[in-house]
Write an enzyme that holds these catalytic residues in place. Structure first.
Site, PDB file in Angstrom:
ATOM      1  CB  CYS A 199      25.890 -40.082 -21.615  1.00  0.00           C
ATOM      2  SG  CYS A 199      26.494 -41.432 -22.618  1.00  0.00           S
TER       3      CYS A 199
ATOM      4  CG  HIS B  85      27.986 -40.533 -17.743  1.00  0.00           C
ATOM      5  ND1 HIS B  85      26.902 -41.365 -17.881  1.00  0.00           N
ATOM      6  CD2 HIS B  85      28.748 -40.708 -18.854  1.00  0.00           C
ATOM      7  CE1 HIS B  85      26.998 -42.016 -19.032  1.00  0.00           C
ATOM      8  NE2 HIS B  85      28.109 -41.637 -19.636  1.00  0.00           N
TER       9      HIS B  85
ATOM     10  CG  ASN C 212      28.197 -45.287 -20.787  1.00  0.00           C
ATOM     11  OD1 ASN C 212      27.136 -44.792 -20.386  1.00  0.00           O
ATOM     12  ND2 ASN C 212      28.990 -44.664 -21.636  1.00  0.00           N
TER      13      ASN C 212
END
Ligand code: ACO
Length: 412
Positions: free
Chosen positions: A140, A278, A308
């Site tokens: 990520c 994030h 996500n």
């Protein structure tokens, strides 16, 4: 005027809109790396919580209360196609020709193929014939690690014009029968153009790190060479996912990284204009932001609409913040993130004067003729066939032993 400490890329952070001081005679002007273009490419098919509950034992109330997520996107095209559209839009926004690109950085943990790399696929589609092309995979955090890599190359003088992409195509390798992970992720992409500048703007500093002792908390079994030639079907995945441990590490890691980069750059929480974090879980973001001493009204949120998207999350949120007019000229941005590994980081960025695109492009994805649920059901049907071929081999003692050995080495 606050001077950077060691490790802060030696950029002096000027208060907003103060006149630039000329460098002393004979001294080289510091090269900075500024974002001059931005573009996103979101696949159009929307998968709602209600869609998920048609094949999983889950419901909208659980997903919203535990994660903040209401819907996410499912792509009908390969990741390289999304990346090409986002990069072309970022180039148009910057008013830069693809032929003038020196570098393409492709941040992702879901490459269409292992070999050749994905950045080269974008290079050939854009016609960026003079560009170097490299992939960065830190899960990520891949976009932000890519931003650091490209900025460092610009600051060293190795390149002047770069595109940094954050893209993820998670739906094909999602373990759709595992409600603990299937509700959390989505597909998407965004890109920025990073250019050399002698203005005191751009990437001011970053903190990069990794809690490698917790790397076993998130593992996708079935992808990678460990699984090759063992009678398994590559892509027939099972996810090891310790959500609660990842949650704790994420809050700690993003919080510590944010505090560290602010300290290194001599920035106080009240100096931050916008946090672009994030977005793995709304509760994680709330904890990180509280820990950093910032109010939630300074945070750009997309988690409700996109879930996500791993490496795509931060750049998509950044692009949407610009589209919504939430980035003012000279704004100071804080971008904390974490990902599998467990990698972590926080970046501080001073925006320049321009917050609107110089140009646009007609480039777009081909139309999507299926609903997101139909796309997912197609993937599930393919996986059902693959699972019969792989059987329980993904978790077979021999393979588990191999992975255990790898984990033991990583702990040493
Ligand atoms: N629907 C309904 N119930 C569910 C679901 C679901 N989708 N998923 C789990 N549950 C159940 C569990 O089985 C458990 O039931 P039990 O109490 O009967 O055993 C119950 O809900 C509670 O589960 P918890 O794991 O305690 O739920 P929690 O509040 O911790 O939330 C979550 C889980 C959302 C996964 C959270 O831990 C989290 O967000 N963790 C971080 C995840 C993350 O950030 N991942 C990104 C990784 S980064 C990358 O690089 C990919």
């Amino acid at each position: 005027r606050a001077a950077c400490g060691a490790g802060c890329n030696s950029v002096t952070i000027a208060p907003r809109r103060r006149q630039k001081r000329l460098p002393p005679e004979g001294r080289h002007t510091m090269i900075n790396a500024a974002i001059t273009g931005w573009g996103k490419c979101m696949p159009p098919a929307v998968l709602s919580n209600a869609d998920l509950s048609t094949f999983l034992d889950t419901d909208d109330e659980w997903i919203v209360s535990r994660t903040g997520m209401r819907e996410r996107r499912v792509s009908h095209v390969p990741a390289i196609e999304m990346a090409t559209v986002a990069a072309a839009r970022a180039l148009a926004c910057a008013g830069l020709d693809a032929a003038d690109l020196d570098l393409i950085v492709y941040g992702s943990c879901s490459n269409d193929e292992q070999v050749p790399n994905s950045a080269s696929g974008v290079q050939v589609r854009l016609g960026a014939r003079h560009a170097a092309a490299m992939d960065v995979n830190t899960a990520c955090t891949s976009f932000l690690y890519g931003l650091s890599s490209a900025a460092a190359m610009i600051k060293s003088g190795a390149v002047r014009n770069a595109v940094v992409i954050g893209v993820e195509l998670i739906s094909p390798y999602m373990d759709w029968d595992n409600r603990g992970v299937a509700v959390l992720f989505g597909d998407g992409c965004a890109a920025v153009v990073l250019q050399a500048s002698d203005e005191p703007i751009g990437l001011l500093g970053e903190k990069l790190g990794c809690y490698a002792d917790a790397r076993q908390t998130l593992r996708v079994r079935g992808m990678g060479c460990t699984y090759a030639n063992r009678g398994l079907t590559l892509g027939d995945t099972q996810w090891d996912f310790d959500g609660q441990e990842i949650f704790k590490r994420a809050v700690h890691g993003m919080g510590e990284a944010a505090a560290e980069v602010m300290r290194k750059c001599g920035v106080a929480p009240e100096d931050i204009d916008l946090v672009v974090p994030h977005q793995a879980n709304l509760r994680i973001i709330e904890s990180v932001v509280k820990r950093a001493g910032l109010p939630m009204n300074k945070v750009m949120l997309t988690v409700q609409r996109y879930g996500n998207m791993s490496a795509a999350t931060v750049p998509v949120a950044l692009v949407e913040a610009l589209e919504e007019g939430r980035v003012a000229p000279g704004a100071l941005l804080l971008m904390p993130a974490f990902g599998a590994g467990l990698t972590l980081c926080a970046h501080l960025l001073r925006w320049g004067d321009r917050v609107t695109p110089l140009g646009t492009t007609d480039i777009d994805l081909p139309p999507c003729t299926k609903s997101a649920l139909e796309l997912v059901q197609d993937i599930r049907a393919i996986k059902a066939g693959a699972a019969q071929r792989s059987g329980g081999a993904l978790m077979a003692p021999k393979l588990a032993e191999t992975l255990g050995t790898l984990a033991a080495v990583s702990h040493a």
